[in-house]
Design a protein around this motif. Structure first.
Motif, PDB file in Angstrom:
ATOM      1  N   GLU A   1       0.395  18.896   2.518  1.00 17.35           N
ATOM      2  CA  GLU A   1      -0.425  18.857   1.437  1.00 17.35           C
ATOM      3  C   GLU A   1      -0.048  18.001   0.317  1.00 17.35           C
ATOM      4  N   LEU A   2      -0.248  16.993  -0.063  1.00 17.19           N
ATOM      5  CA  LEU A   2       0.124  16.001  -0.955  1.00 17.19           C
ATOM      6  C   LEU A   2      -0.658  15.650  -2.295  1.00 17.19           C
TER       7      LEU A   2
ATOM      8  N   ILE B   1       7.828  11.757   5.060  1.00 25.67           N
ATOM      9  CA  ILE B   1       7.468  12.856   6.018  1.00 25.67           C
ATOM     10  C   ILE B   1       6.417  13.679   5.539  1.00 25.67           C
ATOM     11  N   THR B   2       6.182  13.754   4.223  1.00 25.42           N
ATOM     12  CA  THR B   2       4.843  14.462   3.726  1.00 25.42           C
ATOM     13  C   THR B   2       3.779  13.679   4.395  1.00 25.42           C
ATOM     14  N   LEU B   3       3.540  12.447   4.364  1.00 22.79           N
ATOM     15  CA  LEU B   3       2.322  11.679   5.049  1.00 22.79           C
ATOM     16  C   LEU B   3       2.472  11.879   6.481  1.00 22.79           C
TER      17      LEU B   3
ATOM     18  N   LYS C   1       0.717  -1.322   0.115  1.00 20.91           N
ATOM     19  CA  LYS C   1       0.032  -0.011   0.018  1.00 20.91           C
ATOM     20  C   LYS C   1       0.747   1.281  -0.062  1.00 20.91           C
ATOM     21  N   LEU C   2       1.827   1.256   0.719  1.00 20.33           N
ATOM     22  CA  LEU C   2       2.847   2.455   0.848  1.00 20.33           C
ATOM     23  C   LEU C   2       3.455   2.677  -0.328  1.00 20.33           C
TER      24      LEU C   2
ATOM     25  N   ASN D   1      11.401  10.815  -4.144  1.00 21.99           N
ATOM     26  CA  ASN D   1      12.449  10.530  -2.899  1.00 21.99           C
ATOM     27  C   ASN D   1      11.435   9.972  -1.735  1.00 21.99           C
ATOM     28  N   LYS D   2      11.488   8.801  -1.619  1.00 25.23           N
ATOM     29  CA  LYS D   2      10.739   8.080  -0.559  1.00 25.23           C
ATOM     30  C   LYS D   2      10.498   8.613   0.686  1.00 25.23           C
TER      31      LYS D   2
END
Length: 142
Positions: free
Chosen positions: A61-62, A54-56, A36-37, A48-49
């Protein structure tokens, strides 16, 4: 002499970051969670994973853009078809001018009658294309 070398060495290499990331955290995922990730990461378009995670975590806002290639192909082919319709309209006007210029009115009217039949068929075809486009948009472009 050694003092000069030490001064020169300070100016070489990569410049240090203003705010370096020094803290490291490790976590483990199950196979389903990992899948899922990874699917979310691929859908995000980020390269960049670590920045993605970090965004999640911090709820920044993604933005995800999903491109439907079938809809894109349909749109491009539909645009090409309508450009051909416009070309036919231009040719239609040129034919009418040539008919009235080179033939008698009776002969020109006979040819125009045939041309009108073909134009009516093309109009029906255009209406079918519009109807199919509306159905496509209703089903697949929500």
């Amino acid at each position: 002499m050694e003092e000069n070398r030490k001064q020169k060495q300070k100016n070489v290499g990569r410049k240090p970051k203003i705010n370096p990331s020094t803290h490291r955290h490790v976590f483990r995922l199950t196979n389903e969670e990992n899948a899922k990730l990874l699917s979310l990461f691929e859908a995000s378009g980020m390269n960049n994973k670590a920045k993605f995670i970090i965004t999640l975590i911090f709820n920044r806002e993604l933005k995800m853009v999903k491109i439907d290639k079938d809809a894109l192909d349909y749109h491009s082919k539909l645009s090409a078809l309508f450009s051909q319709f416009r070309a036919v309209g231009v040719n239609y006007n040129q034919i009418v001018k040539v008919l009235y210029r080179n033939f008698s009115e009776k002969k020109a009217a006979a040819y125009l009658f045939k041309l009108e039949k073909q134009t009516a068929e093309m109009a029906l075809l255009c209406q079918q294309v519009i109807k199919l486009t509306q159905e496509f948009e209703a089903k697949y472009l929500k």
